[in-house]
Design an enzyme around this catalytic site. Structure first.
Site, short mmCIF file in Angstrom:
data_model
loop_
_atom_site.label_atom_id
_atom_site.label_comp_id
_atom_site.label_asym_id
_atom_site.label_seq_id
_atom_site.Cartn_x
_atom_site.Cartn_y
_atom_site.Cartn_z
N ASP A 1 19.61 -46.16 24.09
CA ASP A 1 18.72 -46.89 24.98
C ASP A 1 18.24 -45.93 26.06
OD1 ASP A 1 17.69 -49.60 25.95
OD2 ASP A 1 18.71 -48.82 27.73
N GLU B 1 14.45 -46.80 20.37
CA GLU B 1 13.39 -47.76 20.59
C GLU B 1 12.05 -47.03 20.55
OE1 GLU B 1 12.95 -51.35 23.87
OE2 GLU B 1 14.29 -49.67 24.18
N CYS C 1 22.10 -61.05 22.96
CA CYS C 1 23.54 -60.78 23.01
C CYS C 1 23.95 -60.03 21.75
CB CYS C 1 24.32 -62.09 23.13
SG CYS C 1 26.09 -61.89 22.91
N CYS D 1 26.69 -62.29 19.54
CA CYS D 1 26.37 -63.48 18.76
C CYS D 1 24.89 -63.66 18.46
CB CYS D 1 26.90 -64.73 19.48
SG CYS D 1 26.01 -65.08 21.00
N CYS E 1 27.10 -63.73 28.36
CA CYS E 1 26.42 -64.58 27.40
C CYS E 1 26.93 -66.01 27.53
CB CYS E 1 26.68 -64.05 25.99
SG CYS E 1 26.09 -65.17 24.71
N CYS F 1 28.85 -67.03 23.83
CA CYS F 1 30.14 -66.46 23.40
C CYS F 1 30.94 -65.88 24.56
CB CYS F 1 29.93 -65.41 22.32
SG CYS F 1 29.13 -63.92 22.91
N ASP G 1 22.46 -51.96 29.58
CA ASP G 1 21.97 -50.86 28.77
C ASP G 1 22.81 -50.63 27.51
OD1 ASP G 1 20.00 -50.50 30.66
OD2 ASP G 1 21.21 -49.09 31.83
ZN LIG Z 1 26.81 -64.10 22.87
#
Ligand SMILES: [Zn+2]
Length: 389
Positions: free
Chosen positions: A180, A264, A317, A320, A336, A339, A346
């Site tokens: 990243d 990216e 996330c 999940c 999150c 989860c 980052d």
């Molecule tokens: Zn999650």
């Protein structure tokens, strides 16, 4: 794959003089050919560089007898370069017609074809001037295709283009890594490592400004102005060297130690248009890093994948696949809601780039739109790996 190795030269004064003349010749021929093209083009004639080159060759030794002192590769090459420049203009890849080159304002370089020189150890034998000392040996083994001699402030370099068999090196076995990129931290890896960039320009900006002011205050054409220009150019070179060295070390380490690399697809050009960010963006050297990763991954046998730039890597996330509605840039750490995993912004983003299980394949388990599709470097077609500039 074609790689080019740029090596510093240790020319004698006589050789330096020849280099300057050869660069001047290349510039002269470019300008002559461009003027001829413009003339024919404005008359509405259909023309091409081959025609112009033939015309030039028919008259050159009568009209410009001094050309005989310079090896002919230096005055043959500009036609090909001009042809490419026009092609870029007509295809819309480049905006603006090719420009005339001005002494002291343009890049000084000239070309030598592969059958006109030889290279062994720390010596390169060039036409007309004979052996020139190299600061280091050629790093690549393969067929040498061509050489370009160029000047950077008061130093001379030779770039040797070498054809290298692909994947010639043992491929790396290391685990996949996502990278990243950011402005505050240069790169954050999916394994949690944070790499800071040297950002040489930011640090040296004050000094650069002072040197630039000192230069502009000197009388044009004076000896002092020349000296100030050299000092300024040396400072620029120092900055470029620090950046280059850092990027090379980073990209070599990554491509040697990871079998798969994910980055990216940053819209560097678009981002650099933001005036407040542009200097910082050019200073960290993202485009150059991308270029290096592309050819080094080919060289070392690792696989580089470029993810779509619209893929919401930081909002998804990595545990999940839940996509956050909003995640302001100021939020560096978040949890999150599904989860309950706490993420470093980052690192989470880097992990997402690496794994192809979550996020970008479309609709996730919560009916949320993922984001773009993953594309490989060759599919984006932005940079041809191993191409020479
Ligand atoms: Zn999650």
């Amino acid at each position: 794959m074609i790689l080019s190795h740029r090596i510093a030269l240790d020319p004698t004064e006589k050789q330096k003089k020849y280099f300057r003349q050869a660069c001047g010749t290349a510039r002269f021929v470019w300008n002559w050919a461009l003027a001829e093209w413009n003339y024919r083009y404005d008359l509405g004639a259909n023309t091409n560089t081959r025609e112009i080159k033939r015309y030039f060759n028919s008259l050159k030794y009568q009209a410009f007898p001094w050309l005989k002192n310079i090896h002919r590769d230096a005055h043959a090459r500009p036609f090909a370069a001009l042809g490419r420049a026009w092609k870029g203009y007509f295809s819309g890849e480049v905006t603006g017609r090719p420009q005339f080159k001005k002494k002291g304002k343009c890049r000084d370089c000239f070309y030598v074809a592969c059958d006109k020189f030889s290279c062994s150890g720390k010596i390169v034998r060039l036409p007309v001037i004979g052996p020139v000392k190299l600061r280091e040996r050629l790093r690549f083994t393969g067929k040498i295709l061509s050489a370009t001699v160029s000047r950077e402030s008061d130093r001379w370099f030779i770039a040797l283009a070498v054809e290298i068999p692909q994947g010639a090196v043992h491929p790396p076995r290391g685990e996949a890594v996502g990278i990243d990129l950011g402005l505050t931290t240069f790169a954050v890896l999916s394994n949690g490592e944070k790499v800071a960039a040297p950002k040489p320009l930011g640090k040296d900006l004050q000094r650069l400004r002072r040197l630039s002011r000192a230069h502009s205050r000197k009388r044009p054409g004076s000896h002092n102005r020349q000296k100030a220009a050299l000092r300024l150019a040396r400072r620029h070179r120092r900055i470029a060297n620090i950046r280059r060295d850092f990027l090379h070390k980073f990209t070599t380490r990554i491509s040697k130690n990871h079998a798969e690399i994910f980055v990216e697809d940053l819209n560097v050009k678009g981002m650099a248009q933001n005036r407040r960010l542009s200097r910082a963006i050019h200073d960290v050297g993202w485009s150059e890093m991308r270029r290096q990763l592309e050819y080094k991954s080919l060289l070392h046998g690792s696989v580089l994948t470029v993810r779509d730039r619209f893929y919401a890597s930081s909002k998804t996330c990595s545990e999940c696949g839940y996509v956050m509605e909003v995640l302001p840039l100021s939020v560096r750490e978040w949890t999150c809601p599904v989860c309950q995993t706490t993420h470093d912004r980052d690192v989470n983003s880097a992990i997402n780039l690496k794994q192809d299980t979550v996020g970008y394949t479309g609709i996730n388990a919560w009916g949320q739109e993922g984001s773009g599709l993953a594309r490989t470097a060759s599919e984006t077609g932005l940079v041809e790996p191993g191409t020479l500039r």
